[in-house]
Design an enzyme around this catalytic site. Sequence first.
Site, short mmCIF file in Angstrom:
data_model
loop_
_atom_site.label_atom_id
_atom_site.label_comp_id
_atom_site.label_asym_id
_atom_site.label_seq_id
_atom_site.Cartn_x
_atom_site.Cartn_y
_atom_site.Cartn_z
N TYR A 19 0.83 -1.19 0.00
CA TYR A 19 0.00 0.00 0.00
C TYR A 19 0.87 1.25 0.00
O TYR A 19 2.10 1.19 -0.06
CB TYR A 19 -0.98 -0.03 1.16
CG TYR A 19 -1.95 -1.18 1.08
CD1 TYR A 19 -2.72 -1.37 -0.06
CD2 TYR A 19 -2.07 -2.08 2.12
CE1 TYR A 19 -3.60 -2.45 -0.16
CE2 TYR A 19 -2.95 -3.16 2.04
CZ TYR A 19 -3.71 -3.33 0.90
OH TYR A 19 -4.58 -4.38 0.80
N ARG A 66 1.99 -1.64 11.06
CA ARG A 66 2.22 -2.94 10.42
C ARG A 66 3.26 -2.76 9.31
O ARG A 66 3.10 -1.89 8.45
CB ARG A 66 0.92 -3.50 9.86
CG ARG A 66 1.05 -4.86 9.18
CD ARG A 66 -0.34 -5.33 8.77
NE ARG A 66 -0.31 -6.42 7.83
CZ ARG A 66 -0.64 -7.69 8.12
NH1 ARG A 66 -0.99 -8.01 9.36
NH2 ARG A 66 -0.63 -8.61 7.20
N ARG A 156 -5.98 -16.06 8.84
CA ARG A 156 -6.79 -17.04 8.12
C ARG A 156 -7.15 -18.26 8.96
O ARG A 156 -8.27 -18.77 8.83
CB ARG A 156 -6.08 -17.43 6.83
CG ARG A 156 -6.26 -16.39 5.74
CD ARG A 156 -5.35 -16.61 4.57
NE ARG A 156 -4.01 -16.15 4.88
CZ ARG A 156 -3.03 -16.05 3.99
NH1 ARG A 156 -3.24 -16.42 2.74
NH2 ARG A 156 -1.85 -15.61 4.34
#
Length: 198
Positions: A19, A66, A156
């Site tokens: 990003y 992060r 996940r």
Amino acid sequence: MPRGRGTRRRRRRHRANGYLINQFLDSQANNRSDGYGGSLPRRLRFLREVAEAVAETIGKDRVGVRLAPLTTLQGAVDDTPQATYLAAARMLDEIGVAYIHIAEADWDDAPEMPAAFKEALRLIYRGTMIYSGKYTAERAEQALKNGWADLIGFGRPFVANPDLPKRLQKGLALNQLDSGKLFGGGAAGYTDYPRAAE
């Protein structure tokens, strides 16, 4: 999001996974020729300015960052990731953010993050350190034992295992995630995975 004391929320500013801020950090993605590109201090500038602005607005004890040193998503690749991300960690330590969340590359043939890199991050950054990325119970225990991490994130596996803490604690088999049901489709795939038998 992780909660701080009482009802105050800590906000994670996503600076990873290709990003915008990741694109400023990584040398192969940042082709700028102004004060935000070129040398490492200039590539770190945008991260510093954003982190400082958010910390000033909501308090540094409510800000987490992060980082994804070895991932290559969306073309965000760095020629010297250890130098870049150790410098980023040192800068975030100076700012005093509450935590750094390291996203390890987690595809099948992903590069392994060297132990020496993790040890260096731990020495440089004095706040809470979180790691995630294909962690098993065994890998998580080892990271905590070695002192690289204070916390381990599971993403996940939690989708497919609503009782993941119990399964990890008792060494129970995990449900396999059906990734084809993520990000759209029908109602199946998020709330219908079975819990472990008592």
